[in-house]
Design a protein around this motif. Structure first.
Motif, PDB file in Angstrom:
ATOM      1  N   ASN A  11      -8.472  -0.523   8.556  1.00 35.33           N
ATOM      2  CA  ASN A  11      -7.973  -1.806   7.970  1.00 35.33           C
ATOM      3  C   ASN A  11      -8.581  -2.542   6.803  1.00 35.33           C
ATOM      4  O   ASN A  11      -7.897  -2.967   5.890  1.00 35.33           O
ATOM      5  CB  ASN A  11      -8.209  -2.793   9.143  1.00 35.33           C
ATOM      6  CG  ASN A  11      -7.246  -4.164   8.930  1.00 35.33           C
ATOM      7  OD1 ASN A  11      -5.976  -4.103   8.893  1.00 35.33           O
ATOM      8  ND2 ASN A  11      -8.043  -5.237   8.808  1.00 35.33           N
ATOM      9  N   GLU A  12      -9.830  -2.303   6.512  1.00 36.23           N
ATOM     10  CA  GLU A  12     -10.468  -2.763   5.456  1.00 36.23           C
ATOM     11  C   GLU A  12     -10.170  -1.974   3.956  1.00 36.23           C
ATOM     12  O   GLU A  12      -9.931  -2.751   3.210  1.00 36.23           O
ATOM     13  CB  GLU A  12     -12.026  -2.891   5.835  1.00 36.23           C
ATOM     14  CG  GLU A  12     -12.552  -3.830   6.762  1.00 36.23           C
ATOM     15  CD  GLU A  12     -13.915  -3.656   6.805  1.00 36.23           C
ATOM     16  OE1 GLU A  12     -14.735  -3.076   6.220  1.00 36.23           O
ATOM     17  OE2 GLU A  12     -14.695  -4.463   7.423  1.00 36.23           O
ATOM     18  N   LYS A  13     -10.020  -0.704   4.264  1.00 32.92           N
ATOM     19  CA  LYS A  13      -9.782  -0.241   3.099  1.00 32.92           C
ATOM     20  C   LYS A  13      -8.271  -0.302   2.544  1.00 32.92           C
ATOM     21  O   LYS A  13      -7.678  -0.326   1.490  1.00 32.92           O
ATOM     22  CB  LYS A  13      -9.669   1.607   3.336  1.00 32.92           C
ATOM     23  CG  LYS A  13      -9.616   2.447   2.088  1.00 32.92           C
ATOM     24  CD  LYS A  13      -9.708   3.937   2.547  1.00 32.92           C
ATOM     25  CE  LYS A  13      -9.254   4.725   1.095  1.00 32.92           C
ATOM     26  NZ  LYS A  13      -9.737   6.222   1.492  1.00 32.92           N
ATOM     27  N   ASP A  24      -4.410   6.927   1.277  1.00 37.99           N
ATOM     28  CA  ASP A  24      -5.433   5.650   1.102  1.00 37.99           C
ATOM     29  C   ASP A  24      -4.996   4.611   1.775  1.00 37.99           C
ATOM     30  O   ASP A  24      -5.798   3.404   2.124  1.00 37.99           O
ATOM     31  CB  ASP A  24      -5.520   5.436  -0.225  1.00 37.99           C
ATOM     32  CG  ASP A  24      -6.532   6.377  -1.247  1.00 37.99           C
ATOM     33  OD1 ASP A  24      -7.550   7.036  -0.527  1.00 37.99           O
ATOM     34  OD2 ASP A  24      -6.162   6.434  -2.342  1.00 37.99           O
ATOM     35  N   ALA A  25      -3.750   4.422   2.177  1.00 33.60           N
ATOM     36  CA  ALA A  25      -3.002   3.054   2.821  1.00 33.60           C
ATOM     37  C   ALA A  25      -3.113   3.359   4.673  1.00 33.60           C
ATOM     38  O   ALA A  25      -2.685   2.472   4.977  1.00 33.60           O
ATOM     39  CB  ALA A  25      -1.723   3.079   2.464  1.00 33.60           C
ATOM     40  N   PRO A  75       0.939  -1.300  -0.042  1.00 33.74           N
ATOM     41  CA  PRO A  75       0.033  -0.096  -0.145  1.00 33.74           C
ATOM     42  C   PRO A  75       0.867   1.232  -0.028  1.00 33.74           C
ATOM     43  O   PRO A  75       0.374   2.124  -0.288  1.00 33.74           O
ATOM     44  CB  PRO A  75      -0.802  -0.042   1.350  1.00 33.74           C
ATOM     45  CG  PRO A  75      -0.982  -1.449   1.518  1.00 33.74           C
ATOM     46  CD  PRO A  75       0.417  -2.189   1.029  1.00 33.74           C
ATOM     47  N   ASP A  76       1.948   1.294   0.494  1.00 36.04           N
ATOM     48  CA  ASP A  76       2.864   2.396   0.508  1.00 36.04           C
ATOM     49  C   ASP A  76       3.662   2.531  -0.813  1.00 36.04           C
ATOM     50  O   ASP A  76       4.594   3.385  -0.845  1.00 36.04           O
ATOM     51  CB  ASP A  76       4.029   2.298   1.644  1.00 36.04           C
ATOM     52  CG  ASP A  76       3.240   2.070   3.115  1.00 36.04           C
ATOM     53  OD1 ASP A  76       1.962   2.482   2.860  1.00 36.04           O
ATOM     54  OD2 ASP A  76       3.825   1.838   3.970  1.00 36.04           O
ATOM     55  N   TRP A  77       3.537   1.807  -1.744  1.00 32.37           N
ATOM     56  CA  TRP A  77       4.184   1.917  -3.079  1.00 32.37           C
ATOM     57  C   TRP A  77       3.342   2.018  -4.194  1.00 32.37           C
ATOM     58  O   TRP A  77       2.032   1.628  -4.234  1.00 32.37           O
ATOM     59  CB  TRP A  77       4.976   0.344  -3.356  1.00 32.37           C
ATOM     60  CG  TRP A  77       6.124   0.213  -2.638  1.00 32.37           C
ATOM     61  CD1 TRP A  77       6.263   0.049  -1.001  1.00 32.37           C
ATOM     62  CD2 TRP A  77       7.705   0.183  -2.538  1.00 32.37           C
ATOM     63  NE1 TRP A  77       7.406  -0.210  -0.481  1.00 32.37           N
ATOM     64  CE2 TRP A  77       8.362  -0.170  -1.725  1.00 32.37           C
ATOM     65  CE3 TRP A  77       8.215   0.102  -3.807  1.00 32.37           C
ATOM     66  CZ2 TRP A  77       9.653  -0.354  -1.686  1.00 32.37           C
ATOM     67  CZ3 TRP A  77       9.427   0.125  -3.959  1.00 32.37           C
ATOM     68  CH2 TRP A  77      10.213  -0.069  -2.664  1.00 32.37           C
ATOM     69  N   HIS A  78       3.859   2.445  -5.325  1.00 30.91           N
ATOM     70  CA  HIS A  78       3.028   2.700  -6.679  1.00 30.91           C
ATOM     71  C   HIS A  78       3.212   1.213  -7.242  1.00 30.91           C
ATOM     72  O   HIS A  78       4.199   0.506  -7.399  1.00 30.91           O
ATOM     73  CB  HIS A  78       3.655   3.744  -7.456  1.00 30.91           C
ATOM     74  CG  HIS A  78       2.670   3.797  -8.701  1.00 30.91           C
ATOM     75  ND1 HIS A  78       2.413   3.018  -9.710  1.00 30.91           N
ATOM     76  CD2 HIS A  78       1.959   4.923  -8.806  1.00 30.91           C
ATOM     77  CE1 HIS A  78       1.587   3.357 -10.524  1.00 30.91           C
ATOM     78  NE2 HIS A  78       1.159   4.706 -10.122  1.00 30.91           N
ATOM     79  N   PRO A  79       2.018   0.379  -7.503  1.00 23.15           N
ATOM     80  CA  PRO A  79       2.137  -0.906  -8.035  1.00 23.15           C
ATOM     81  C   PRO A  79       3.109  -1.111  -9.391  1.00 23.15           C
ATOM     82  O   PRO A  79       3.600  -2.006  -9.513  1.00 23.15           O
ATOM     83  CB  PRO A  79       0.729  -1.375  -8.230  1.00 23.15           C
ATOM     84  CG  PRO A  79       0.031  -0.237  -8.305  1.00 23.15           C
ATOM     85  CD  PRO A  79       0.720   0.813  -7.295  1.00 23.15           C
ATOM     86  N   LEU A  80       3.127  -0.224 -10.296  1.00 24.58           N
ATOM     87  CA  LEU A  80       3.634  -0.429 -11.441  1.00 24.58           C
ATOM     88  C   LEU A  80       5.277  -0.034 -11.108  1.00 24.58           C
ATOM     89  O   LEU A  80       5.911  -0.857 -11.905  1.00 24.58           O
ATOM     90  CB  LEU A  80       3.037   0.916 -12.441  1.00 24.58           C
ATOM     91  CG  LEU A  80       2.022   0.808 -12.988  1.00 24.58           C
ATOM     92  CD1 LEU A  80       1.512   1.687 -14.075  1.00 24.58           C
ATOM     93  CD2 LEU A  80       1.568  -0.732 -13.429  1.00 24.58           C
TER      94      LEU A  80
END
Length: 386
Positions: free
Chosen positions: A129-131, A123-124, A82-87
């Motif tokens: 927790n659910e989000k 957003d992280a 969640p703390d990173w950009h997935p690409l």
């Protein structure tokens, strides 16, 4: 039996990071000579007090250790997605996989509730927790699509790729490739390079102690490593994995595809091991329990759900509590080997991640413990390979 480890990074004291890096290289070389399978790098940030003095970038650290070794695999325990950009993660891990010619284990998790996450991505925030879990799962979905689909696209709650609205105007690229562009030139499909070296991609490892996660992992072809737990909790997680309907129809036995991260310290005698490690382990677990104010890492939470801890369990030293319930293995080589053999025979344990994060500890004792473990414990078990 597969043996992995997490390098000691001198928690509790901020020492120069060039020294930390050299220490990790030395430990990795020792582990490689002893036929450990994977060195795992954790991720932490903003370690003003030294307790989270782990690499802030486990991918870069993986590359450094791989470049200073020959065969040991490198993994992340975990990349906090969640703390990173997935690409970026997809590109960086694929590049690392090529640089190491397939020596990568890709470890990911949602992360724990701490101050770090808000500094990277609102957003992280793991207070929701659910989000944050939905963000974690969507990020992993994006990464796997990027590695396996050509072209790929994605539209979810948090990300949309390609981002709508880009129209290609570069004349050099004309005529436009139809798989990546609409008839009007809008960018509609993506490709990342390089592709992973391993086919179709590096093994995906989740870090969790939740039966739900183990079931999900088996269904999707992932593997899981959890923190040391009592046999009842391990069995519930491992059975959830073994009994799940796998993505490819494979049938799992209890212990397949799973591992345990366990605090292990080996000395010449039981008395010396106690003397060396007691204070450091007390401090380490006080820190861990304080990091989860909602109580999920209290002493009761370390036991099976139907266990009734005594007053001594709840109020004595952490070291005595953890040793009583065999949640840590601190002793001579015979003692540690006995604990491994016991779980191997009783619940199918065949994969251990060795953890030695002791605040304020003498680094030379870490090296001595690893040497004793590799020389006197590991040879008693058949190697499992990659």
């Amino acid at each position: 039996m597969r043996f992995d480890f997490v390098p000691f990074f001198n928690p509790g004291e901020n020492i120069p990071w060039n020294r930390v890096v050299k220490m990790m290289r030395e430990q990795t070389n020792l582990a490689e000579q002893a036929d450990f399978t994977t060195v795992w790098l954790t991720e932490h940030h903003f370690a003003h007090n030294g307790y989270l003095n782990a690499p802030p970038n486990p991918i870069m650290m993986s590359l450094d250790l791989a470049s200073h070794s020959k065969k040991i695999r490198v993994g992340q325990a975990p990349i906090v997605l969640p703390d990173w950009h997935p690409l970026r993660v997809a590109e960086d891990i694929a590049l690392l996989d090529n640089m190491t010619e397939g020596r990568v284990d890709f470890g990911v998790a949602k992360g724990i509730n701490e101050r770090v996450t808000l500094q990277f991505n609102k957003d992280a925030d793991r207070r929701d927790n659910e989000k944050s879990y939905r963000l974690f799962m969507e990020s992993l979905e994006v990464i796997l699509k990027a590695w396996t689909k050509d072209p790929f696209s994605h539209k979810g709650e948090f990300y949309e790729f390609p981002v709508p609205g880009w129209k290609e105007t570069n004349r050099f690229l004309m005529p436009l490739e139809k798989e990546y562009h609409s008839e009007k030139g809008e960018y509609t499909g993506m490709y990342i390079h390089p592709r992973p070296y391993q086919d179709p991609h590096p093994p995906v490892w989740l870090m969790s102690n939740s039966p739900h996660t183990y079931k999900l992992a088996a269904e999707r072809g992932f593997k899981v490593i959890g923190m040391s737990s009592p046999p009842g909790k391990l069995e519930s997680c491992w059975d959830a994995y073994a009994n799940a309907e796998s993505h490819d129809g494979a049938k799992y036995q209890r212990g397949d595809g799973v591992g345990v991260c366990t605090v292990i310290y080996v000395a010449e005698t039981m008395e010396q091991a106690d003397k060396d490690a007691r204070a450091a382990i007390n401090g380490y677990y006080e820190y861990l329990s304080g990091s989860r104010p909602e109580g999920s890492w209290t002493r009761k939470a370390y036991l099976d759900d139907d266990a009734n801890p005594t007053d001594e369990d709840l109020n004595g030293e952490w070291f005595d509590f953890l040793m009583k319930y065999e949640l840590i293995w601190v002793g001579d080589a015979d003692y540690v080997a006995e604990k491994i053999d016991k779980l191997n025979k009783s619940i199918g344990l065949n994969h251990i991640m060795l953890l030695q994060q002791f605040p304020g500890f003498d680094y030379q004792k870490i090296l001595k413990s690893m040497a004793l473990f590799s020389e006197r414990v590991m040879p008693r078990f058949n190697p499992d390979g990659v």
